[in-house]
Design a protein around this motif. Sequence first.
Motif, mmCIF file in Angstrom:
data_model
loop_
_atom_site.group_PDB
_atom_site.id
_atom_site.type_symbol
_atom_site.label_atom_id
_atom_site.label_comp_id
_atom_site.label_asym_id
_atom_site.label_seq_id
_atom_site.Cartn_x
_atom_site.Cartn_y
_atom_site.Cartn_z
ATOM 1 N N ARG A 315 9.848 60.087 54.713
ATOM 2 C CA ARG A 315 10.999 60.798 55.240
ATOM 3 C C ARG A 315 11.597 61.853 54.309
ATOM 4 N NH1 ARG A 315 16.469 57.317 54.572
ATOM 5 N NH2 ARG A 315 17.192 59.461 54.490
ATOM 6 N N THR A 317 14.830 63.261 52.374
ATOM 7 C CA THR A 317 15.909 62.515 51.734
ATOM 8 C C THR A 317 17.165 63.385 51.668
ATOM 9 O OG1 THR A 317 15.088 63.140 49.548
ATOM 10 C CG2 THR A 317 14.360 61.034 50.436
ATOM 11 N N THR A 318 17.345 64.122 50.564
ATOM 12 C CA THR A 318 18.549 64.911 50.423
ATOM 13 C C THR A 318 18.186 66.252 49.781
ATOM 14 O OG1 THR A 318 20.866 64.774 49.690
ATOM 15 C CG2 THR A 318 19.197 64.025 48.143
ATOM 16 N N ASP A 321 16.057 67.050 46.366
ATOM 17 C CA ASP A 321 15.457 65.812 45.866
ATOM 18 C C ASP A 321 13.946 65.915 46.044
ATOM 19 O OD1 ASP A 321 15.134 63.179 44.962
ATOM 20 O OD2 ASP A 321 15.223 62.405 47.018
ATOM 21 N N ARG A 539 16.343 68.708 40.167
ATOM 22 C CA ARG A 539 16.339 67.965 38.897
ATOM 23 C C ARG A 539 14.918 67.715 38.400
ATOM 24 N NH1 ARG A 539 21.084 68.593 41.696
ATOM 25 N NH2 ARG A 539 22.823 67.374 40.842
ATOM 26 N N TRP B 385 20.923 59.985 39.695
ATOM 27 C CA TRP B 385 21.478 61.105 40.439
ATOM 28 C C TRP B 385 21.963 60.491 41.748
ATOM 29 C CZ3 TRP B 385 18.155 65.031 43.559
ATOM 30 C CH2 TRP B 385 18.997 65.976 44.163
ATOM 31 N N ASP B 387 23.146 61.286 44.515
ATOM 32 C CA ASP B 387 22.741 61.821 45.822
ATOM 33 C C ASP B 387 21.424 61.259 46.328
ATOM 34 O OD1 ASP B 387 24.978 63.345 45.679
ATOM 35 O OD2 ASP B 387 23.978 65.286 45.790
ATOM 36 N N ASN B 388 20.513 60.964 45.412
ATOM 37 C CA ASN B 388 19.198 60.520 45.916
ATOM 38 C C ASN B 388 19.006 59.004 45.889
ATOM 39 O OD1 ASN B 388 18.373 59.946 43.298
ATOM 40 N ND2 ASN B 388 16.394 60.940 43.531
ATOM 41 N N LEU B 390 19.430 56.696 48.042
ATOM 42 C CA LEU B 390 19.705 56.532 49.466
ATOM 43 C C LEU B 390 19.082 55.255 49.998
ATOM 44 C CD1 LEU B 390 18.847 60.151 50.672
ATOM 45 C CD2 LEU B 390 21.126 59.149 50.519
ATOM 46 N N ASP B 391 19.801 54.624 50.917
ATOM 47 C CA ASP B 391 19.215 53.507 51.643
ATOM 48 C C ASP B 391 18.000 53.990 52.431
ATOM 49 O OD1 ASP B 391 20.975 51.660 50.772
ATOM 50 O OD2 ASP B 391 22.229 51.647 52.568
ATOM 51 N N GLU B 636 26.314 61.424 37.803
ATOM 52 C CA GLU B 636 24.999 61.370 37.167
ATOM 53 C C GLU B 636 25.102 60.713 35.791
ATOM 54 O OE1 GLU B 636 22.589 64.927 37.200
ATOM 55 O OE2 GLU B 636 23.621 65.681 38.968
#
Lengths: 646, 646
Positions: A315, A317-318, A321, A539, B385, B387-388, B390-391, B636
């Motif tokens: 999938r 992600t953000t 990323d 990053r 980080w 933001d990443n 994630l579930d 972060e």
Amino acid sequence: MEKLELSPLKNTQLDDPFWNKYTHLVTSQIIPYQWEALNDRISDAEPSHCISNFKVAAGLKEGTFEGAVFQDTDVAKWLEAVAYSLSYQPDKELEETADEVIDLIGKAQQPDGYINTYFTVLAPEHRWKNLREGHELYTAGHLLEAAVAYYKVTGKDKFLGIMRKFADLICEVFHTEEYKQAVPGHQEIEIAMIKLAEVTGEQKYMDMAKGFIDRRGTEPNYLVSEHKNPLWIDIFKDRNAFWPKYSQCHKPVRKQNTAEGHSVRATYMYSAMADLAAAYDDKELLDACERLWNNIVERRMYITGGIGSSGAYERFTTDYDLPNDSNYCESCASIGLALFSRRMSQVTRNGKYIDTMERALYNTVLAGIAMDGKSFFYVNPLEVWPDNCLDRTSMEHVKPVRQKWFGVACCPPNIARTLASLGEYVYFQKDGDLWVNMFVSGKTALTSGEGTLTVTQSTRFPFEGKVNLHVTSDRSCESTIAFHVPAYALNYKIEINSKEVSPEFKDGYAYLKGCFKDSDIQITFDIPARFTYANPNVRADAGKVAIEKGPLVYCLEEEDNGDKLANIYINTAAPLQEQYDSALLGGTCTISAKGKRISSMNEDGQGLYLQTPPAFEETSLKFVPYCYWNNRRAGEMSVWIKYYNQ
Amino acid sequence: MEKLELSPLKNTQLDDPFWNKYTHLVTSQIIPYQWEALNDRISDAEPSHCISNFKVAAGLKEGTFEGAVFQDTDVAKWLEAVAYSLSYQPDKELEETADEVIDLIGKAQQPDGYINTYFTVLAPEHRWKNLREGHELYTAGHLLEAAVAYYKVTGKDKFLGIMRKFADLICEVFHTEEYKQAVPGHQEIEIAMIKLAEVTGEQKYMDMAKGFIDRRGTEPNYLVSEHKNPLWIDIFKDRNAFWPKYSQCHKPVRKQNTAEGHSVRATYMYSAMADLAAAYDDKELLDACERLWNNIVERRMYITGGIGSSGAYERFTTDYDLPNDSNYCESCASIGLALFSRRMSQVTRNGKYIDTMERALYNTVLAGIAMDGKSFFYVNPLEVWPDNCLDRTSMEHVKPVRQKWFGVACCPPNIARTLASLGEYVYFQKDGDLWVNMFVSGKTALTSGEGTLTVTQSTRFPFEGKVNLHVTSDRSCESTIAFHVPAYALNYKIEINSKEVSPEFKDGYAYLKGCFKDSDIQITFDIPARFTYANPNVRADAGKVAIEKGPLVYCLEEEDNGDKLANIYINTAAPLQEQYDSALLGGTCTISAKGKRISSMNEDGQGLYLQTPPAFEETSLKFVPYCYWNNRRAGEMSVWIKYYNQ
């Protein structure tokens, strides 16, 4: 919006030194190999059961269904690839085999038109009862695409007739009260219905595609609640509960701003949205397509045209990323991105979409297949350290070598059908005008009411930025030919019969008007090897540089550079050297660079954490195209390399 | 081999400015909070059901078992933490509550001695039938450890009696024909049986522990085949099939060379192996311990003392595979590493093991708990980080902020029992001699046949390298005190009553002999902030540097340094500046450095892949101890930072 049309494959004959390596594999390797696989005759691979399933469903054989719920799509994609291949390599025996398979599909069709061997054999009462996981509409879509392809190339309409009957059933069922909000769990039927509408001229198929798109993510949300039906059955028992973003039904498609969820489903849906935006002149839908495409290309796409940053759930992600070693980047997702981008350029006539289509095709899609056509990548990492690609770890989805065949075999036949239909990516046409999107040697002919325009391309692209086109026309009027001007092409110049011309440049195309009775057009541009840096928001790529040449992304392999590629720094102040090596990887341009590397240490007794900084030594580096990686020995590979400049 | 003994907790009173922050949390926060949790009285947390389960098993309440199969261990670890805490903070009411829980456990004990609320309530006929997943011996081990602790601190033997009856049953069952090859799926009972043998002097418990270790990984391999028993039940239905390495039963323990599988199970087993090597003077077993410890510490351990590189299966992977952002590094695994290392130093008298024990305790174990004691990390990344994280992605095991409580709540009570028993890490003793392993303010007394030696430590370690020890002795003979000489300590110097002495230095300890009637010993050493580099085989840390001071690893946080920490480079040619900030994080030494960072760009329209190299700007950097990260705002964090030297 008037959509540009794909050039019919039967009018195009490609014959290109770069692409022949792959398109010939489709006919010489993949189609014959997959035919054996479909018939369970590959001794060292899991049986496919595909043909057997159809025989059981047709009542021609005792037994039961075996394989995944979407197993029929292997037959569909094989037939689609066969159809395309017959356009450039007629094969009477193969065509007869295909006809027999089509007959078998016809026999497995239920009286009302329904085709799906899983549900027919195992769960007839659960038909259309688990759209989240059942893949019935997805499977139908692939069969429908195959039928359209077979009709377009061979002119035979039996398969199209069979599938049209099924399409009629789908249109009927999915307008009943029970299914009026229903949408597929895995998008694909939308693309197929649009193709069927285009080939038959029947509006209701286009409307059905639009219905699926319009309903998606609206309340009541069918996919969210369908499991409450007592006839719902749990098919993927080992997966987490369904969640709407995975299937892009978290909000109405016109309100979606970011690319979410399973990346193949997403790009197939966006492709249909682009087609429908043109078909219904739907500006709001096109705006959504542009937002979603921008979100992918500006924030969620690897330099290789790969998408899907997470191994879990394949999938998106953000934003930004983009981990290089643990990503998914399924081959099929890059095919989806190419399909979406192609449609966006058809609809908007903007060549920037072709740049991204090329990025996906030249890099991830080609990396997906070995140069001998016998093994495939599902997952396409940009950095591999074979030692840590271990089963039963977070890295187990990443395979350091291509795999022979897959249990869920979506990628190999998807790559095959893509390569076999390459002509549809190279040329578009509209009202007698021709668009040249890709520089690929070969010939195409465009016949309109005014006569025929014939173009013969000859090029050694992507290794050289020089394209010769011989154009003839028997038309009395002028014709327009639009040539893609790639973003990476420097000093782009067009000459006709050795005289430089000044075409109109617009949105990534150079538009040339002329009579072209017997013209030699030469396009030249520079595509020097170049350093490419990622946006500082990424990053994973901070402090690193990649090397590209034209549409090709390059990489370091252990084979040429030793191991521990993470210890290498490239000096961006030193010039890159290009060299064509005809003996390497079937002939390729390599790129050499200067740099330094952290010196290795003896393994034992040095300790893991040290108070003295590591020593460096000078090193020479050799890059090869990413699409060719892992065609020699297994080893480390890396696209993004640390750099310094001095 | 004669094993050094742990100093009894009741003889040690710690009172240290660095550690009080945490040990006080155990009594003021964790024990009361967990008591509420065990009784399902925390409104915004999932109910624990623990006490309820015991009541149901005891027949005192209607209902059924709820929770995980190892739910009882929460009660066990709570009781163990309570026991230790009573050694430094007597609390009559708490002790009464503990006694009531012990009574309840006694009532839930079956007539034959068996205790386990899951199997008693839900599946009595499946007792001992799924050792892979059932955690019965693991649960028994934790209860047994708690009982030993409670006896040692309070002198009350009721709990010990209850558990001894259960231990007798285990010894009986696991010597029957059916179970003569049986071993636990999750090791822990071995450690507990050894403790029981030590406290009771009963050899059969030691032999049982040895039996479990000796059988492990030998043929016939019990864990591999036990599921063939018709009474086997599948407990973890959502997990992949069992595989031997996961539970360290892939080969006999004496043949194991690399740390494999689930890292908590592994370190608990290695801890027992070290104890048994000493108890049976088993050189072969000690050799295995040394090989396994070396493999961890030289190839598979993070600089923070974290272990377990893979999020999937919380497991060891391969040599030098130490990804910083996707690792597991469970808090409990670092506790396991500290337990193993402590035992290795007890057995070998080598202070190098103390260095690693400290690394685990000062960094990962402390990072596992918030400074207010109210939230916890299971997983301890070295780079985050938010933001990443994630579930439903490959990163879903990594949480960017500490979590309140867990469904599987192993880490919080494990951290609590570790902190509450810190005295057992600080001092060892043997035949009247004292080993000072850690510099922690407080007092200890060692009584032997010759009299009592009393040591009062006073230090501001780890921020200052100065330790004052006031030693008194009423013995007529000389005593030996061994002081740990950490590998990071420079210019280590010992003075007695202001006069420098020359102790014997051996294997990481300085051995001081003397009468110590009334002596002031001062140990001084330098612990300047230092740059630490990873072995060049560690791909993830190539080109990066970490900062340490004494046993503390430091990190950058977004709070002090802005976001996009990946864009930061530290200049290792510029000096590091240390400053103690009494207002920050309860008082801590921060470290400042000079460097540069990649300049940020506007987000929109810049594109993802650029032909111009990014610009850099100078920057100042501020590091804080890793153990304190995420105690201000979420953001972060990074331990390893890119560097240059000029």
